[in-house]
Scaffold this motif. Sequence first.
Motif, PDB file in Angstrom:
ATOM      1  N   ASN A  83       0.980  -0.969   0.003  1.00 16.51           N
ATOM      2  CA  ASN A  83      -0.473   0.271   0.071  1.00 16.51           C
ATOM      3  C   ASN A  83       0.963   1.025  -0.151  1.00 16.51           C
ATOM      4  O   ASN A  83       1.927   0.920   0.168  1.00 16.51           O
ATOM      5  CB  ASN A  83      -0.957  -0.188   1.269  1.00 16.51           C
ATOM      6  CG  ASN A  83       0.434  -0.176   2.542  1.00 16.51           C
ATOM      7  OD1 ASN A  83       0.380   0.620   2.858  1.00 16.51           O
ATOM      8  ND2 ASN A  83      -0.417  -1.081   3.046  1.00 16.51           N
ATOM      9  N   ASP A  85       1.886   2.806   2.182  1.00 13.93           N
ATOM     10  CA  ASP A  85       2.627   3.640   3.173  1.00 13.93           C
ATOM     11  C   ASP A  85       4.102   2.140   3.767  1.00 13.93           C
ATOM     12  O   ASP A  85       5.063   2.525   4.244  1.00 13.93           O
ATOM     13  CB  ASP A  85       1.806   2.607   4.954  1.00 13.93           C
ATOM     14  CG  ASP A  85       0.769   3.207   4.604  1.00 13.93           C
ATOM     15  OD1 ASP A  85       0.898   4.923   4.234  1.00 13.93           O
ATOM     16  OD2 ASP A  85       0.164   3.734   5.423  1.00 13.93           O
ATOM     17  N   ASN A  86       3.837   1.815   2.071  1.00 14.31           N
ATOM     18  CA  ASN A  86       4.973   0.393   2.310  1.00 14.31           C
ATOM     19  C   ASN A  86       6.020   0.058   0.693  1.00 14.31           C
ATOM     20  O   ASN A  86       6.498  -1.433   1.220  1.00 14.31           O
ATOM     21  CB  ASN A  86       4.671  -0.987   3.279  1.00 14.31           C
ATOM     22  CG  ASN A  86       3.990  -1.718   2.637  1.00 14.31           C
ATOM     23  OD1 ASN A  86       3.540  -1.018   1.612  1.00 14.31           O
ATOM     24  ND2 ASN A  86       3.624  -2.833   3.081  1.00 14.31           N
ATOM     25  N   THR A  89       9.471  -0.045   0.621  1.00 14.52           N
ATOM     26  CA  THR A  89       9.937  -0.274   2.157  1.00 14.52           C
ATOM     27  C   THR A  89      10.580  -2.189   0.971  1.00 14.52           C
ATOM     28  O   THR A  89      10.056  -2.655  -0.101  1.00 14.52           O
ATOM     29  CB  THR A  89       9.639  -1.180   3.034  1.00 14.52           C
ATOM     30  OG1 THR A  89       8.419  -2.095   2.658  1.00 14.52           O
ATOM     31  CG2 THR A  89       9.153   0.701   3.287  1.00 14.52           C
ATOM     32  N   GLU A 503      -8.090   3.687   0.498  1.00 12.61           N
ATOM     33  CA  GLU A 503      -7.499   3.656   0.005  1.00 12.61           C
ATOM     34  C   GLU A 503      -6.350   4.981  -0.712  1.00 12.61           C
ATOM     35  O   GLU A 503      -6.808   5.125  -2.030  1.00 12.61           O
ATOM     36  CB  GLU A 503      -6.886   2.466  -1.108  1.00 12.61           C
ATOM     37  CG  GLU A 503      -7.393   0.854  -0.616  1.00 12.61           C
ATOM     38  CD  GLU A 503      -5.645   0.827   0.019  1.00 12.61           C
ATOM     39  OE1 GLU A 503      -4.876   0.789  -1.160  1.00 12.61           O
ATOM     40  OE2 GLU A 503      -5.450  -0.461   1.183  1.00 12.61           O
TER      41      GLU A 503
END
Length: 611
Positions: A83, A85-86, A89, A503
């Motif tokens: 999503n 947020d990640n 990463t 989302e």
Amino acid sequence: MTEPKTIRIGICMAGAVSAGAYTAGVIDYLIEALENWQKAKDLNLPGVPKHDVKIEVLTGASAGGMTAAITACAVQQKFPHINPDNYRTSENTENPIYDAWVNLTETEDLSMMDQMLADDDIRGNKAHEVKSIFDSGFIERVASRIIDTSVKDPEVNRPYIADDLEILTTQTNLKGFNYELEFKTALGKSVHRMTRHQDLVHFKINDTGTYEGDGKIPLSFSTMEGKNKALLIDAAIATGAFPVGLSPRKVNREARYVLENPYLNTANKQMLLNKITNYVCVNVDGGVINNEPFGLTDQVLAKRKQQEQEAAEIPKEAENDQIKKSASSFDTTLIMIDPFPSEQGAWEDEESLDAIKFAVPGLLNAMRAQLMFKEQELQNAFDEDEDNYTRFMVLPVRYKNEEKQNFALACGGLGGFAGFFKKEFREHDFMLGRRNCQLFLQKYFSVPADKENPILTFGYEGIDQFRVKPGDGKTDFLPIIPDMRVTERADGTATLLTEVPEETGIDYDSVKMKLSVLMSLEELMKNRFQVVLKNILNGDKKNKGTAVESEIIARIRKKSKLNKFLNKKVMKLVRKIGIKQAKNIMAEKFIDAVIREMEIRKLLDDDLKNS
């Protein structure tokens, strides 16, 4: 047999080229929603709908077929969902769906266009054969990376995925399947020959790897080697082999997988195929002939239901309406994910032009449209009433300030190739797929409560919190897949979140492509096109013989040794000049087309404006 509290689902994924990133986002969110719903059931949390759903078949063409194969691998294991947020990463490489479609084989030092405009594929084979306009070796690297490493995790339990999940990828078979039809003539029997090029590769997950004599290729993830995993790689690459642009793929199957498949050998086993040896063919993009295989999905779902009824010894007369369609009775449905739905574009009622420059592209368009025309599906559609709950679609929709935008996908330009130019385009479309899937589950993949569908009535008995309430005195709607999240704590307790946060996605206006970066690709394109043009005639057609030389032509075209020498030198010079000019023109026109598309879609950052 599936219990009457279960709704059976088939997922059909259309072709999309790099916009497969959108389909991947839809699938990622769908699996996340199903995981949380199942977790809430396993924890016996209150207020959770009690009915079940089961995904029984994944079908796809081109990018959709590749996503079907990748999804079949992904659900064998646990993986994090991606999503806003990640997504930047290290978790993004642990999600096989995201990794395959967004990361691809891109690195900080090597973009996708750097790889696709390289010439390793041509210089790397002895004959210097040209198999495609672009170097498509990255597709094999992605498919092998995802599929080769997929092994069933015994601790992963997904009751919402059928244990014998079926996976179908449509293909366009360049060799084809041969048939003979006999006619009576004055000279006796005569044979009319036909070749069918519509192909599919049909798998069924079977941990034992046992073939059941139904044409469905057994697919096992029980070990790293896995029965027919290599064939799954070939099928995934072949269905995504965009004609000319990306390299075709050889597919090697046992002949029985063709002869005994009811969706493939529809001519009652009159196909002229050697039953002893493997059937080897060269296949390209399944979307050329069947880009939205929803008809196949329907057929597989109906066949599975029929087989379950037979196994349960249900009387024959109960099978007359195998797939019920109305809101009050259906128990089987289809979800189609289509990044480029046909309804998005209007038909143009233009005057027909007969000059050759208009007639040739018109002919090619007509041939492809006719290949993809589904007469039986059209007939079925006219026979249906509006109360049909067996087909749903997820399509790209993007809003800005509550106004629907003309262009939803960043990867949509150049027929879907635009996503290869910039990773941020694929990131945007993946997140848009997740957002669109969220809206689909929460608002549209639902049934009117007053229709009293027995499965959903059972599921929502005494439960009010997931109902879609349109107001204005209209009936509530019951989501087929309720969207929720479950948070587990260290002390063993858990919280059910029934209102899932929206989302947010990625801002479309933030994913611009710099004009300077596009212009820097022009030299790479020239180099690539030069190698392609120089080697385009290379390659041998073995064991097919050569044309017989005509003695008459040899006599009347006979030239002196001097003329032959001069012709050779002149032709070499002409060829060299021609290739140089052609590759320059091709590169310039290609870059211009990219600039034009990105400018229209408001994805271009003109950083050279004041230079």
